[in-house]
Design a protein around this motif. Structure first.
Motif, mmCIF file in Angstrom:
data_model
loop_
_atom_site.group_PDB
_atom_site.id
_atom_site.type_symbol
_atom_site.label_atom_id
_atom_site.label_comp_id
_atom_site.label_asym_id
_atom_site.label_seq_id
_atom_site.Cartn_x
_atom_site.Cartn_y
_atom_site.Cartn_z
ATOM 1 N N TYR A 72 -22.411 1.118 -29.892
ATOM 2 C CA TYR A 72 -22.496 1.302 -28.446
ATOM 3 C C TYR A 72 -21.089 1.373 -27.855
ATOM 4 C CZ TYR A 72 -27.351 -0.060 -29.070
ATOM 5 O OH TYR A 72 -28.652 -0.120 -29.479
ATOM 6 N N HIS A 73 -20.914 2.309 -26.963
ATOM 7 C CA HIS A 73 -19.628 2.466 -26.292
ATOM 8 C C HIS A 73 -19.849 2.383 -24.787
ATOM 9 C CE1 HIS A 73 -17.873 3.743 -30.107
ATOM 10 N NE2 HIS A 73 -18.912 4.552 -30.259
ATOM 11 N N SER A 74 -18.843 1.988 -24.089
ATOM 12 C CA SER A 74 -18.932 1.856 -22.642
ATOM 13 C C SER A 74 -19.368 3.183 -22.014
ATOM 14 C CB SER A 74 -17.582 1.430 -22.063
ATOM 15 O OG SER A 74 -17.650 1.356 -20.662
ATOM 16 N N GLY A 75 -20.393 3.121 -21.196
ATOM 17 C CA GLY A 75 -20.886 4.325 -20.531
ATOM 18 C C GLY A 75 -22.010 5.010 -21.267
ATOM 19 N N ASP A 76 -22.261 4.644 -22.536
ATOM 20 C CA ASP A 76 -23.347 5.246 -23.299
ATOM 21 C C ASP A 76 -24.699 4.711 -22.829
ATOM 22 O OD1 ASP A 76 -21.614 6.678 -24.763
ATOM 23 O OD2 ASP A 76 -21.859 5.567 -26.639
ATOM 24 N N VAL A 77 -25.718 5.556 -22.912
ATOM 25 C CA VAL A 77 -27.085 5.111 -22.696
ATOM 26 C C VAL A 77 -27.686 4.861 -24.071
ATOM 27 C CG1 VAL A 77 -29.361 5.712 -21.807
ATOM 28 C CG2 VAL A 77 -27.309 6.434 -20.564
ATOM 29 N N PRO A 78 -28.041 3.622 -24.412
ATOM 30 C CA PRO A 78 -28.540 3.335 -25.758
ATOM 31 C C PRO A 78 -29.859 4.042 -26.042
ATOM 32 C CG PRO A 78 -28.835 1.433 -24.319
ATOM 33 C CD PRO A 78 -28.012 2.409 -23.563
#
Length: 293
Positions: A72-78
């Motif tokens: 997971y990265h900042s701004g990603d929608v899981p």
């Protein structure tokens, strides 16, 4: 906006429902020309699972093996993943849920996976287990235009559905992780009754001549595809059914769709009519307006 099939793949011959579904998922993503991190949701419709596992959801294990949403990265929608189990009809229920998910502006692709295998994970045929171990993946995405899936139509018994696959806890002893009982008692006429009802409604809404329809269906019995086409007024040459050695169950419709594509039947049709029938007895149908090349 329409919801269309970007890719369909199957994986036949393995012993693990998880591994088969994950392998099909990886190939479906690659064939669609996209990447795992661009999958917004994964829905697993498989019923018969490795070692009769109940938790965690098989979708999470398939998602992990397919390499989807591992970081997971900042701004990603899981990537959202969950199981949706309704036997042979489950894949069409998943299409219906996907239509709702894809209404969201942040959701662009939903991956449907399926796969059934004997709990022993043996790739060899098992006595009393009529299902062919097959995994499948179908990637859906939204595109401009009128092509894509219509509404889902369902027909089911009013009574209490009979159990088809089960494990008797009082009798399983030390073999509960590697055994299953599958008892199919639904007659052909019951399956046809519900399949015809659901399919007729889907065809009426699609409003397309029968000679421009290709029937995509499973094979719960040997005569089912032929008799269903006959009663719907569809040419036998426009039928594509599960062509595995036995019943691919939750993967039967992806198998049949691939067979229709590879045989050229889709090129001669405007609508692919997906019909599933199984335990309950129940049936589901949905018309898919084919994108034009």
């Amino acid at each position: 906006m329409g919801i269309v099939i970007s890719s369909v793949t199957t994986e036949i011959g393995g012993g693990s429902s998880i591994e088969q579904a994950a392998a099909a998922a990886r190939r479906a993503i690659a064939e669609a020309g996209t990447t795992p991190e661009r999958i917004d949701a994964l829905i697993n419709t498989g019923v018969y699972r490795d070692s009769n596992m109940v938790e965690p959801a098989m979708s999470a294990l398939i998602q992990q093996q397919a390499g989807i949403g591992l970081e997971y990265h900042s701004g990603d929608v899981p990537c959202l993943s969950f199981d949706l189990m309704n036997g042979a009809c489950g894949i069409l229920n998943a299409v219906q849920v996907s239509q709702a998910l894809l209404e969201a502006p942040t959701v662009h692709r939903v991956l449907l996976v399926s796969g059934d295998a004997h709990p022993s994970k043996s790739p060899e045929p098992q006595a009393g287990f009529p299902i062919k171990p097959v995994g499948a993946a179908m990637l859906l995405e939204k595109v401009p235009g009128t092509a894509g899936f219509g509404a889902l139509h369902i027909s089911a018994t009013d009574g209490r559905p009979a159990a088809e696959g089960y494990l008797r806890l009082s009798e399983m002893g030390t073999t509960g992780r590697s055994s299953i009982t599958v008892n199919r008692t639904t007659g052909l006429e019951e399956l046809l009754h519900h399949a015809i009802s659901a399919a007729s409604e889907a065809l009426e809404v699609a409003d397309v001549p029968a000679d421009r329809v290709v029937l995509i269906c499973g094979r719960p019995t040997a005569d089912f595809p032929h008799l269903l086409a006959q009663r719907l007024g569809i040419d036998p040459e426009a039928v594509s059914a599960d062509d595995t050695e036995s019943d691919a169950h939750t993967s039967a419709l992806p198998v049949a769709f691939l067979a229709a594509r590879d045989s050229g039947k889709l090129e001669r049709a405007d609508v692919a009519l997906f019909v599933a029938a199984g335990a309950g007895p129940s049936a589901a149908a949905i018309a898919y307006r084919l994108p034009k090349r």
